[in-house]
Structures are given as C-alpha cells and as structure tokens.
Scaffold this motif. Structure first.
Motif, PDB file in Angstrom:
ATOM      1  N   LEU A 272       0.993  -1.096   0.068  1.00  0.00           N
ATOM      2  CA  LEU A 272      -0.118   0.022  -0.018  1.00  0.00           C
ATOM      3  C   LEU A 272       0.936   1.234  -0.013  1.00  0.00           C
ATOM      4  CD1 LEU A 272      -2.645  -1.065   2.623  1.00  0.00           C
ATOM      5  CD2 LEU A 272      -2.810  -1.247   0.121  1.00  0.00           C
ATOM      6  N   PRO A 273       0.451   2.373  -0.568  1.00  0.00           N
ATOM      7  CA  PRO A 273       1.163   3.708  -0.604  1.00  0.00           C
ATOM      8  C   PRO A 273       1.209   4.082   0.763  1.00  0.00           C
ATOM      9  CG  PRO A 273      -0.953   4.126  -1.538  1.00  0.00           C
ATOM     10  CD  PRO A 273      -0.857   2.522  -1.475  1.00  0.00           C
ATOM     11  N   ALA A 274       2.296   4.916   1.193  1.00  0.00           N
ATOM     12  CA  ALA A 274       2.525   5.502   2.369  1.00  0.00           C
ATOM     13  C   ALA A 274       1.595   6.604   2.431  1.00  0.00           C
ATOM     14  CB  ALA A 274       3.970   6.071   2.453  1.00  0.00           C
ATOM     15  N   GLU A 275       0.813   6.622   3.865  1.00  0.00           N
ATOM     16  CA  GLU A 275      -0.179   7.687   3.956  1.00  0.00           C
ATOM     17  C   GLU A 275       0.353   8.348   5.431  1.00  0.00           C
ATOM     18  OE1 GLU A 275      -2.706   8.109   2.278  1.00  0.00           O
ATOM     19  OE2 GLU A 275      -2.853   6.273   0.964  1.00  0.00           O
ATOM     20  N   LYS A 276      -0.184   9.626   5.433  1.00  0.00           N
ATOM     21  CA  LYS A 276       0.071  10.414   6.500  1.00  0.00           C
ATOM     22  C   LYS A 276      -0.661   9.946   7.762  1.00  0.00           C
ATOM     23  CE  LYS A 276       0.644  14.878   4.097  1.00  0.00           C
ATOM     24  NZ  LYS A 276       0.353  16.261   3.879  1.00  0.00           N
ATOM     25  N   SER A 277      -1.617   9.076   7.528  1.00  0.00           N
ATOM     26  CA  SER A 277      -2.360   8.678   8.746  1.00  0.00           C
ATOM     27  C   SER A 277      -1.556   7.495   9.390  1.00  0.00           C
ATOM     28  CB  SER A 277      -3.576   7.947   8.169  1.00  0.00           C
ATOM     29  OG  SER A 277      -3.620   6.974   7.116  1.00  0.00           O
ATOM     30  N   ASP A 278      -0.765   6.801   8.580  1.00  0.00           N
ATOM     31  CA  ASP A 278       0.282   5.842   9.013  1.00  0.00           C
ATOM     32  C   ASP A 278       1.312   6.579  10.326  1.00  0.00           C
ATOM     33  OD1 ASP A 278      -0.669   4.168   7.295  1.00  0.00           O
ATOM     34  OD2 ASP A 278       1.180   4.268   5.896  1.00  0.00           O
ATOM     35  N   ASP A 279       1.691   7.813  10.045  1.00  0.00           N
ATOM     36  CA  ASP A 279       2.392   8.546  10.877  1.00  0.00           C
ATOM     37  C   ASP A 279       1.718   8.808  11.874  1.00  0.00           C
ATOM     38  OD1 ASP A 279       4.764   8.456   9.513  1.00  0.00           O
ATOM     39  OD2 ASP A 279       4.623  10.253   8.738  1.00  0.00           O
ATOM     40  N   ILE A 280       0.363   9.304  11.694  1.00  0.00           N
ATOM     41  CA  ILE A 280      -0.351   9.760  12.977  1.00  0.00           C
ATOM     42  C   ILE A 280      -0.605   8.553  14.058  1.00  0.00           C
ATOM     43  CG2 ILE A 280      -2.884  10.317  13.423  1.00  0.00           C
ATOM     44  CD1 ILE A 280      -1.169  12.533  12.230  1.00  0.00           C
ATOM     45  N   PHE A 281      -0.951   7.338  13.376  1.00  0.00           N
ATOM     46  CA  PHE A 281      -0.991   6.193  14.288  1.00  0.00           C
ATOM     47  C   PHE A 281       0.364   5.865  14.947  1.00  0.00           C
ATOM     48  CE2 PHE A 281      -0.795   1.772  15.483  1.00  0.00           C
ATOM     49  CZ  PHE A 281      -1.998   1.452  15.840  1.00  0.00           C
ATOM     50  N   ALA A 282       1.425   6.104  14.598  1.00  0.00           N
ATOM     51  CA  ALA A 282       2.606   5.784  15.201  1.00  0.00           C
ATOM     52  C   ALA A 282       3.008   6.874  16.097  1.00  0.00           C
ATOM     53  CB  ALA A 282       3.795   5.648  13.937  1.00  0.00           C
ATOM     54  N   LEU A 283       2.455   8.061  15.957  1.00  0.00           N
ATOM     55  CA  LEU A 283       2.645   9.164  16.981  1.00  0.00           C
ATOM     56  C   LEU A 283       1.880   8.751  18.092  1.00  0.00           C
ATOM     57  CD1 LEU A 283       3.776  11.997  17.583  1.00  0.00           C
ATOM     58  CD2 LEU A 283       1.772  12.890  16.513  1.00  0.00           C
ATOM     59  N   GLY A 284       0.658   8.212  17.915  1.00  0.00           N
ATOM     60  CA  GLY A 284       0.124   7.923  19.187  1.00  0.00           C
ATOM     61  C   GLY A 284       0.991   6.931  20.204  1.00  0.00           C
ATOM     62  N   SER A 285       1.454   5.889  19.637  1.00  0.00           N
ATOM     63  CA  SER A 285       2.323   5.132  20.278  1.00  0.00           C
ATOM     64  C   SER A 285       3.732   5.609  20.873  1.00  0.00           C
ATOM     65  CB  SER A 285       2.915   3.724  19.308  1.00  0.00           C
ATOM     66  OG  SER A 285       1.688   3.351  18.923  1.00  0.00           O
ATOM     67  N   VAL A 286       4.215   6.778  20.061  1.00  0.00           N
ATOM     68  CA  VAL A 286       5.093   7.264  20.575  1.00  0.00           C
ATOM     69  C   VAL A 286       4.977   8.328  21.921  1.00  0.00           C
ATOM     70  CG1 VAL A 286       6.845   9.480  20.259  1.00  0.00           C
ATOM     71  CG2 VAL A 286       6.415   7.546  18.490  1.00  0.00           C
ATOM     72  N   ILE A 287       3.827   8.777  21.663  1.00  0.00           N
ATOM     73  CA  ILE A 287       3.180   9.640  23.001  1.00  0.00           C
ATOM     74  C   ILE A 287       2.905   8.713  24.288  1.00  0.00           C
ATOM     75  CG2 ILE A 287       1.139  11.245  23.804  1.00  0.00           C
ATOM     76  CD1 ILE A 287       1.164  12.377  20.993  1.00  0.00           C
ATOM     77  N   TYR A 288       2.217   7.649  24.072  1.00  0.00           N
ATOM     78  CA  TYR A 288       2.134   6.369  24.887  1.00  0.00           C
ATOM     79  C   TYR A 288       3.358   6.167  25.414  1.00  0.00           C
ATOM     80  CZ  TYR A 288       0.808   2.085  27.053  1.00  0.00           C
ATOM     81  OH  TYR A 288       0.702   1.162  28.011  1.00  0.00           O
ATOM     82  N   PHE A 289       4.709   5.903  24.912  1.00  0.00           N
ATOM     83  CA  PHE A 289       5.847   5.405  25.236  1.00  0.00           C
ATOM     84  C   PHE A 289       6.385   6.764  26.089  1.00  0.00           C
ATOM     85  CE2 PHE A 289      10.381   6.016  24.905  1.00  0.00           C
ATOM     86  CZ  PHE A 289      10.882   4.691  25.402  1.00  0.00           C
ATOM     87  N   ILE A 290       6.086   8.076  25.689  1.00  0.00           N
ATOM     88  CA  ILE A 290       6.694   9.156  26.469  1.00  0.00           C
ATOM     89  C   ILE A 290       5.857   9.336  27.983  1.00  0.00           C
ATOM     90  CG2 ILE A 290       6.443  11.824  26.691  1.00  0.00           C
ATOM     91  CD1 ILE A 290       6.896  11.894  23.435  1.00  0.00           C
ATOM     92  N   MET A 291       4.587   8.888  27.913  1.00  0.00           N
ATOM     93  CA  MET A 291       3.734   9.022  29.153  1.00  0.00           C
ATOM     94  C   MET A 291       4.005   7.737  30.241  1.00  0.00           C
ATOM     95  SD  MET A 291       2.452  11.859  29.252  1.00  0.00           S
ATOM     96  CE  MET A 291       2.084  13.386  28.033  1.00  0.00           C
ATOM     97  N   VAL A 292       4.054   6.526  29.431  1.00  0.00           N
ATOM     98  CA  VAL A 292       4.194   5.623  30.321  1.00  0.00           C
ATOM     99  C   VAL A 292       5.743   4.781  30.509  1.00  0.00           C
ATOM    100  CG1 VAL A 292       3.444   3.007  30.188  1.00  0.00           C
ATOM    101  CG2 VAL A 292       1.999   4.772  29.404  1.00  0.00           C
ATOM    102  N   GLY A 293       6.390   5.145  29.243  1.00  0.00           N
ATOM    103  CA  GLY A 293       7.925   4.813  29.628  1.00  0.00           C
ATOM    104  C   GLY A 293       8.194   3.313  29.141  1.00  0.00           C
ATOM    105  N   GLU A 294       7.232   2.693  28.091  1.00  0.00           N
ATOM    106  CA  GLU A 294       7.424   1.489  27.334  1.00  0.00           C
ATOM    107  C   GLU A 294       6.560   1.527  26.279  1.00  0.00           C
ATOM    108  OE1 GLU A 294       6.580  -1.258  30.531  1.00  0.00           O
ATOM    109  OE2 GLU A 294       4.229  -1.050  30.123  1.00  0.00           O
ATOM    110  N   GLU A 295       6.718   0.654  25.334  1.00  0.00           N
ATOM    111  CA  GLU A 295       6.054   0.873  24.189  1.00  0.00           C
ATOM    112  C   GLU A 295       4.763  -0.116  24.457  1.00  0.00           C
ATOM    113  OE1 GLU A 295       8.340  -1.288  21.184  1.00  0.00           O
ATOM    114  OE2 GLU A 295       9.789   0.534  20.958  1.00  0.00           O
ATOM    115  N   PRO A 296       3.752  -0.079  23.503  1.00  0.00           N
ATOM    116  CA  PRO A 296       2.304  -0.583  23.752  1.00  0.00           C
ATOM    117  C   PRO A 296       2.649  -2.321  23.812  1.00  0.00           C
ATOM    118  CG  PRO A 296       2.158   1.019  21.973  1.00  0.00           C
ATOM    119  CD  PRO A 296       3.468   0.758  22.395  1.00  0.00           C
ATOM    120  N   TYR A 297       1.937  -2.784  24.709  1.00  0.00           N
ATOM    121  CA  TYR A 297       2.072  -4.331  25.017  1.00  0.00           C
ATOM    122  C   TYR A 297       3.475  -4.768  24.940  1.00  0.00           C
ATOM    123  CZ  TYR A 297      -2.892  -4.187  23.961  1.00  0.00           C
ATOM    124  OH  TYR A 297      -4.115  -3.941  23.896  1.00  0.00           O
ATOM    125  N   PRO A 298       4.522  -4.402  25.746  1.00  0.00           N
ATOM    126  CA  PRO A 298       5.791  -4.612  25.542  1.00  0.00           C
ATOM    127  C   PRO A 298       6.083  -6.085  25.755  1.00  0.00           C
ATOM    128  CG  PRO A 298       5.283  -3.518  27.846  1.00  0.00           C
ATOM    129  CD  PRO A 298       4.243  -3.436  27.044  1.00  0.00           C
TER     130      PRO A 298
END
Length: 362
Positions: A272-298
């Motif tokens: 599939l072609p790259a979409e900005k929405s892919d970055d948006i989803f990943a940003l959610g996981s990054v902010i989660y990491f910033i707040m919690v200190g670990e990636e989703p479902y580590p």
C-alpha cells in the motif's frame, strides 16, 4: 624378471603368427580397431580435461557467493593519529586478505549510532556525520543505501531552518555524506530507559513537540514512515527533534523503511502507498511511550500485538492526561498532525487553568 620373459614370448608369438595370411589380416584389423578406439578415448579424455579447465576458469572469475551475514569492521581514520601517535601505519590500513563476509571501512569519527544503511559517527568537530554502508557483494544494495542518503539530504533541504529537526551542516553528493548538528542527549528511547525520573511537565512538552515536528514534516509533503522513540533526538535543553529520514516518502515517493508492529496501523502493508495517517497512528504509540515509559504491549510478541491492533484492542490510556489524544491517533478520530497539536495545546491550557484555580481556592 617375469615381465621381461613374458614380453619376449609375446613378441615371438606375434612375429610367427603374423606370417600366416589369415591371422595377419585378423591382426591388422584388430590393430586398426584398437587404434580407432584409442583415438576416441583420447578425444573423450581431452574433452573432459577441457571442460574441467573451463569449469575451473569460471569458478576463478565468478564473483564470490554473497555471505549470509556481513560484518562491518572499522579501521581508524587519520583523525585518530593525533590520539594514538605510536600506532603503526598498518593500524590505519585495510588488510590485504579480507575474510569472506567482512567489509572494512575507514572511519570518519567516533561511532555514535547504528543504522541499517549508514554509518553514524561524531566528527572531531562535534558534528554528526552519516554516510552509506558499502557492499561489494551487492552493488544494488549499495546503491540503495546511497539513494536513501540522497532522500534524507533532500528532506533536510526541504525542511530548511525548522526548529524540530537537527540543523543541516553539509552535504557531499559525491560520497553521499551528510553532516548534521549534534544533539547532545541522544535519542528519546535510550534517554528514557537510562533516566530514573522524568518530570510530568517534561513529558507533556515532549508529546507536544513530537506532534509539532510531525506537523512540520507533513506540511513539507514528507511522510516519515518510521515514527518511533529511537528516531527522536534531544538537545542539551531536552527539547525534542525528529530525525532519520533515510527511507522516508517525499512527495509521494515509495518509502524503503517501515515502523515496527507497535507503531503500524491495522492493515498496514508494504503493497500500500504510504499515508500520513500511518505517521499519525505511530505518533499515538510514541506519545504513549513518552507518558508510560514503554511501548504498547511490551511483553507480547509482535504478531500478537498486530492481531490486537487489527481487532482495535489498544492499551488502556484512560488514566493518562493525554489519553484521549493517544486514543484518537489509534482509532483514527484525529486525522491530522495539526488536530493533535491543537488538541494537546487546548488540553494543557485547560489543565493549567484548572490547576491554577485549585491553588487559588486553597
């Protein structure tokens, strides 16, 4: 002794039998057939020898089989002669006999990072230099590395003087060598793992800066394609910058890199072609990491995480100050980086006002 006697009697019999007409004819016929047979055998042996020589020649000229694993071995560059004046010249030279699968390279500075396509080193000047990894076993792969470096240089030029990316110091199109500002505190992932306590205010600032950096990229028609904590860097004042654009998509170009399953939206595919929405989803996981200190479902395997995301089962974020923003990135209700920046700004403003009112009441 016996072989000599045997040969004498054999020649005696041949000489006397050869005097009989019918035996002489038979004898000459046999000799002729033997001669033809010997000629045939000689030709076959000669052809086999020639084929063996050809095969050996092909082996000698055929390039070696690509190794399963490549080891990059650094050789000290001239910059280290000042630090080690007593080292012999051989220490600064690539050996004549190179083991199969080992690629020697001359360093430009001290290694500070590991990339899939590039060496990352710190120059004596303090700046960071990135240059493509060579690969004599695969010219195509080596050219791919150079192409990724050209893509990264193009993105730095497009971004210009942006406060959310490292400053571009120089670019050499001949060697595809990129020189960048050094951000002293390193990448976000390592910093958070090595730091015992991080203030909540700093975490909130990082979340907003991560969103703002993504907004700057998307405005320049760049899709990062590998939004992850390791690709955010911190300067001396702990301000967040986004980096590592090798493999990103520029103006709709095909990316050559992808984030891991914990940063990929459900249904993501290389086809599939790259979409900005892919970055948006990943940003959610990054902010989660910033707040919690670990990636989703580590503690789960990547395939298990991929299945949970496909079923829209995400970690609980209801207890986090920006939980609604994280959830909006994951479920698609926040569709642009600008929406995320505005949501975080409003949230922080509201929270600050509420806290101020509480202090006044107290």
């Amino acid at each position: 002794m016996l072989p000599g006697i045997f040969y004498f009697y054999l020649m005696f019999i041949v000489e006397h039998l050869g005097r009989l007409p019918f035996l002489a004819t038979l004898w000459h016929s046999t000799i002729a057939r033997c001669a033809r047979l010997w000629t045939l055998i000689s030709r076959l042996l000669g052809r086999q020898l020639w084929l063996s020589l050809e095969t050996q020649a092909e082996k000698d000229t055929k390039p070696p089989t690509p190794p399963r694993h490549i080891i990059y071995w650094p050789i000290p560059g001239s910059w280290q002669r000042k630090e080690h004046p007593n080292w012999p010249d051989s220490s600064f030279q690539i050996p004549e006999n190179v083991p199969h699968g080992t690629i020697y390279y001359i360093t430009k500075g001290k290694q500070v990072g590991r990339g899939a396509t590039a060496h990352v080193e710190q120059l004596p000047s303090g700046h960071i230099v990135k240059y493509p990894k060579s690969n004599p076993y695969s010219p195509k792969e080596e050219e791919d590395h150079r192409r990724d470096m050209r893509t990264e240089a193009e993105i730095y030029r497009k971004m210009g003087d942006c406060p959310y990316i490292p400053r571009l110091i120089g670019w050499d199109p001949e060697s595809c060598c990129l020189t960048l500002e050094n951000l002293e505190k390193g990448d976000l992932a390592t910093y958070m793992k090595e730091t015992a306590w991080i203030p909540a205010e700093t975490r909130r600032r990082w979340a907003l800066q991560a969103a703002a950096s993504l907004l700057a990229l998307h405005k320049a028609d760049v899709i990062h394609c590998d939004i992850a904590p390791r690709n955010f860097l911190l300067n001396a004042t702990l301000d967040l910058h986004i980096a590592d654009f090798a493999g990103s998509s520029v103006a709709g170009s095909t990316p050559t890199i992808a984030a891991g399953p914990r940063f990929q939206p459900p249904g993501w595919s290389w086809h599939l072609p790259a979409e900005k929405s892919d970055d948006i989803f990943a940003l959610g996981s990054v902010i989660y990491f910033i707040m919690v200190g670990e990636e989703p479902y580590p503690k789960l395997l990547e395939e298990e995480v991929r299945e949970l995301f496909r079923d829209a089962v995400f970690p609980d974020v209801s207890h986090l100050i920006c939980g609604a923003v994280i959830r909006g990135c994951w479920d698609g209700t926040l569709t642009t980086a600008e929406h995320i920046v505005n949501s975080l700004t409003t949230l922080y403003t509201t929270t600050a006002t509420s806290q101020a009112d509480e202090r006044l009441r107290d």
